[in-house]
Scaffold this active site. Structure first.
Site, PDB file in Angstrom:
ATOM      1  N   MET A  30      -8.211  -4.139 -13.167  1.00  0.00           N
ATOM      2  CA  MET A  30      -7.666  -4.486 -14.484  1.00  0.00           C
ATOM      3  C   MET A  30      -7.230  -5.947 -14.513  1.00  0.00           C
ATOM      4  O   MET A  30      -6.463  -6.353 -15.390  1.00  0.00           O
ATOM      5  CB  MET A  30      -6.498  -3.567 -14.823  1.00  0.00           C
ATOM      6  CG  MET A  30      -6.947  -2.108 -14.913  1.00  0.00           C
ATOM      7  SD  MET A  30      -5.807  -1.074 -15.821  1.00  0.00           S
ATOM      8  CE  MET A  30      -4.354  -1.200 -14.813  1.00  0.00           C
ATOM      9  N   ALA A  32      -5.498  -9.667 -13.098  1.00  0.00           N
ATOM     10  CA  ALA A  32      -4.273 -10.129 -12.423  1.00  0.00           C
ATOM     11  C   ALA A  32      -4.438  -9.882 -10.921  1.00  0.00           C
ATOM     12  O   ALA A  32      -3.612  -9.228 -10.279  1.00  0.00           O
ATOM     13  CB  ALA A  32      -3.034  -9.442 -12.991  1.00  0.00           C
ATOM     14  N   GLY A  36      -4.593  -7.616  -2.547  1.00  0.00           N
ATOM     15  CA  GLY A  36      -5.000  -6.206  -2.477  1.00  0.00           C
ATOM     16  C   GLY A  36      -6.401  -6.029  -3.049  1.00  0.00           C
ATOM     17  O   GLY A  36      -7.279  -5.413  -2.428  1.00  0.00           O
ATOM     18  N   HIS A  37      -6.630  -6.603  -4.232  1.00  0.00           N
ATOM     19  CA  HIS A  37      -7.961  -6.534  -4.847  1.00  0.00           C
ATOM     20  C   HIS A  37      -8.980  -7.266  -3.958  1.00  0.00           C
ATOM     21  O   HIS A  37     -10.099  -6.794  -3.768  1.00  0.00           O
ATOM     22  CB  HIS A  37      -7.970  -7.193  -6.223  1.00  0.00           C
ATOM     23  CG  HIS A  37      -7.028  -6.586  -7.212  1.00  0.00           C
ATOM     24  ND1 HIS A  37      -5.836  -7.174  -7.554  1.00  0.00           N
ATOM     25  CD2 HIS A  37      -7.097  -5.447  -7.946  1.00  0.00           C
ATOM     26  CE1 HIS A  37      -5.216  -6.429  -8.455  1.00  0.00           C
ATOM     27  NE2 HIS A  37      -5.956  -5.368  -8.714  1.00  0.00           N
ATOM     28  N   GLN A  61      -5.827   4.309 -20.505  1.00  0.00           N
ATOM     29  CA  GLN A  61      -5.044   4.862 -19.402  1.00  0.00           C
ATOM     30  C   GLN A  61      -3.570   4.460 -19.469  1.00  0.00           C
ATOM     31  O   GLN A  61      -2.793   4.802 -18.589  1.00  0.00           O
ATOM     32  CB  GLN A  61      -5.638   4.460 -18.048  1.00  0.00           C
ATOM     33  CG  GLN A  61      -5.466   2.996 -17.677  1.00  0.00           C
ATOM     34  CD  GLN A  61      -6.274   2.661 -16.441  1.00  0.00           C
ATOM     35  OE1 GLN A  61      -7.496   2.606 -16.458  1.00  0.00           O
ATOM     36  NE2 GLN A  61      -5.581   2.453 -15.331  1.00  0.00           N
ATOM     37  N   LYS A 149      -3.487   2.222  -2.442  1.00  0.00           N
ATOM     38  CA  LYS A 149      -2.252   1.889  -3.174  1.00  0.00           C
ATOM     39  C   LYS A 149      -2.060   2.923  -4.295  1.00  0.00           C
ATOM     40  O   LYS A 149      -0.965   3.398  -4.537  1.00  0.00           O
ATOM     41  CB  LYS A 149      -2.397   0.476  -3.737  1.00  0.00           C
ATOM     42  CG  LYS A 149      -1.654   0.156  -4.983  1.00  0.00           C
ATOM     43  CD  LYS A 149      -0.275  -0.312  -4.656  1.00  0.00           C
ATOM     44  CE  LYS A 149       0.502  -0.815  -5.844  1.00  0.00           C
ATOM     45  NZ  LYS A 149       0.192  -0.266  -7.134  1.00  0.00           N
ATOM     46  N   SER A 186      -0.170  -5.947  -9.281  1.00  0.00           N
ATOM     47  CA  SER A 186      -0.172  -6.925 -10.372  1.00  0.00           C
ATOM     48  C   SER A 186       1.188  -6.936 -11.061  1.00  0.00           C
ATOM     49  O   SER A 186       1.632  -7.963 -11.560  1.00  0.00           O
ATOM     50  CB  SER A 186      -1.262  -6.572 -11.381  1.00  0.00           C
ATOM     51  OG  SER A 186      -2.499  -6.477 -10.714  1.00  0.00           O
TER      52      SER A 186
HETATM   53  P1  AMP Z   1      -5.753  -2.273 -10.680  1.00  0.00           P
HETATM   54  O1  AMP Z   1      -6.237  -3.627 -11.105  1.00  0.00           O
HETATM   55  O2  AMP Z   1      -4.281  -2.200 -10.467  1.00  0.00           O
HETATM   56  O3  AMP Z   1      -6.333  -1.160 -11.491  1.00  0.00           O
HETATM   57  O4  AMP Z   1      -6.358  -2.078  -9.225  1.00  0.00           O
HETATM   58  C1  AMP Z   1      -7.741  -2.140  -8.998  1.00  0.00           C
HETATM   59  C2  AMP Z   1      -8.022  -1.582  -7.641  1.00  0.00           C
HETATM   60  O5  AMP Z   1      -7.346  -2.347  -6.637  1.00  0.00           O
HETATM   61  C3  AMP Z   1      -7.511  -0.138  -7.490  1.00  0.00           C
HETATM   62  O6  AMP Z   1      -8.464   0.610  -6.755  1.00  0.00           O
HETATM   63  C4  AMP Z   1      -6.229  -0.319  -6.728  1.00  0.00           C
HETATM   64  O7  AMP Z   1      -5.879   0.807  -5.964  1.00  0.00           O
HETATM   65  C5  AMP Z   1      -6.585  -1.494  -5.826  1.00  0.00           C
HETATM   66  N1  AMP Z   1      -5.368  -2.140  -5.369  1.00  0.00           N
HETATM   67  C6  AMP Z   1      -4.356  -2.633  -6.120  1.00  0.00           C
HETATM   68  N2  AMP Z   1      -3.365  -3.089  -5.335  1.00  0.00           N
HETATM   69  C7  AMP Z   1      -3.745  -2.875  -4.052  1.00  0.00           C
HETATM   70  C8  AMP Z   1      -3.136  -3.110  -2.775  1.00  0.00           C
HETATM   71  N3  AMP Z   1      -1.940  -3.644  -2.676  1.00  0.00           N
HETATM   72  N4  AMP Z   1      -3.832  -2.761  -1.671  1.00  0.00           N
HETATM   73  C9  AMP Z   1      -5.056  -2.187  -1.770  1.00  0.00           C
HETATM   74  N5  AMP Z   1      -5.679  -1.938  -2.942  1.00  0.00           N
HETATM   75  C10 AMP Z   1      -5.035  -2.278  -4.065  1.00  0.00           C
END
Ligand code: AMP
Length: 280
Positions: A30, A32, A36-37, A61, A149, A186
């Site tokens: 999403m 930002a 982790g990403h 969502q 995460k 994020s």
């Molecule tokens: P999001 O942008 O928050 O939807 O995250 C996109 C992907 O990155 C999802 O699969 C999250 O689980 C993963 N993600 C976000 N933060 C972390 C993190 N700290 N460590 C590992 N994966 C992460």
């Protein structure tokens, strides 16, 4: 690195890759973006010929519209990071491109999607399945990368892939943490420095709970009382569950793998943070 906004452009460039027999990895995000990403993208780059990263703040969502409004948006910096990670394609569509019509599909995978985040954020996982199934449809990846995460999200997506008989390998990647132990997110950018320090207690307490050799009920109460005792933190739920089905366990022997999933409100706004720990 190619940045595309439409499904037609995305499909056109992937058709060319597939004709050459290239494997495709997908990392849904999403935006930002942070380390982790980046860890997911780097893994995909290693394991596939082509890596597609989607950046789409998926409205379906978000059950809390304020959360959606204040979600950080940093597309330019995101693309710079993705270029460094070696991604080949960024797919950053508009809401109208993805949802020309309201998505009325209903996904339901109890108990996995009904407990914890599913219970406290009604409709959240339905929205996640709506967008992830669309992305799978557009990209047809060989592998899709998700972070542990969002532990429950991976379990729900595995159920969806099984249910829809999708031929996609779901790759779960470990949580990347800040030095303090706080899981990178994020939403952390919405925390003040002081709140960030408070938030680090979440993983500290979870880690401590693993060393204590207590019963499941005692572990639950220990984590909740230790975190609630810190001013500025408030546990919404802490559930100790079967690591596959996410059904509650009452003893450590109830399941082959056992995970503790927590959601904590942090600070004045407050910001909702999630984390988890594996007990076995
Ligand atoms: P999001 O942008 O928050 O939807 O995250 C996109 C992907 O990155 C999802 O699969 C999250 O689980 C993963 N993600 C976000 N933060 C972390 C993190 N700290 N460590 C590992 N994966 C992460």
């Amino acid at each position: 690195m190619l940045i595309v906004q439409t499904i037609a452009e995305l499909k056109a460039c992937l058709n060319g890759e597939r004709e050459q027999g290239h494997s495709v990895g997908l990392v849904p995000t999403m935006g930002a973006l942070h380390a982790g990403h980046a860890s997911l993208v780097e893994r995909s780059v290693k394991e596939n010929d082509v890596t597609v990263v989607s950046i789409f703040l998926n409205p379906t969502q978000f059950n809390d519209k304020k959360d959606l409004e204040r979600y950080p948006r940093t597309l330019e910096a995101d693309c710079e990071l993705l270029e460094k990670c070696g991604a080949q394609v960024v797919f950053a569509p508009s809401v109208d491109e993805v949802y020309p019509e309201p998505d009325t599909r209903v996904f339901s995978y109890p108990p996995t999607d009904a407990v914890m985040e599913g219970a406290f954020r009604p409709g959240h996982f339905n929205g996640v399945c709506q967008i992830v199934s669309k992305l799978f449809d557009y990209v047809e990846p060989d592998r899709a990368y998700f972070g542990e995460k969002d532990y429950q999200q991976i379990c729900v997506i595995r159920r969806m892939v099984e249910d829809l008989k999708m031929d996609i390998n779901i790759v779960a990647c470990p949580v990347i943490r800040e030095e303090s132990g706080l899981a990178r997110s994020s939403r952390n950018t919405l925390l003040s420095d002081e709140e960030r320090q408070l938030a680090a207690h979440i993983y500290r307490v979870l880690s401590e709970s693993r060393k204590k050799q207590m019963s499941v009920a005692e572990t639950h109460d220990f984590v909740v009382s230790e975190i609630d005792a810190i001013e500025g933190l408030k546990v919404q739920y802490f559930s100790i569950v079967d690591g596959l089905t996410l059904a509650d366990v009452s003893t450590w022997d109830d399941a082959e793998s056992v995970v503790g999933c927590i959601t904590v409100y942090c600070g004045a706004v407050p910001i909702r943070l999630i984390d988890h720990i594996r007990y076995k």
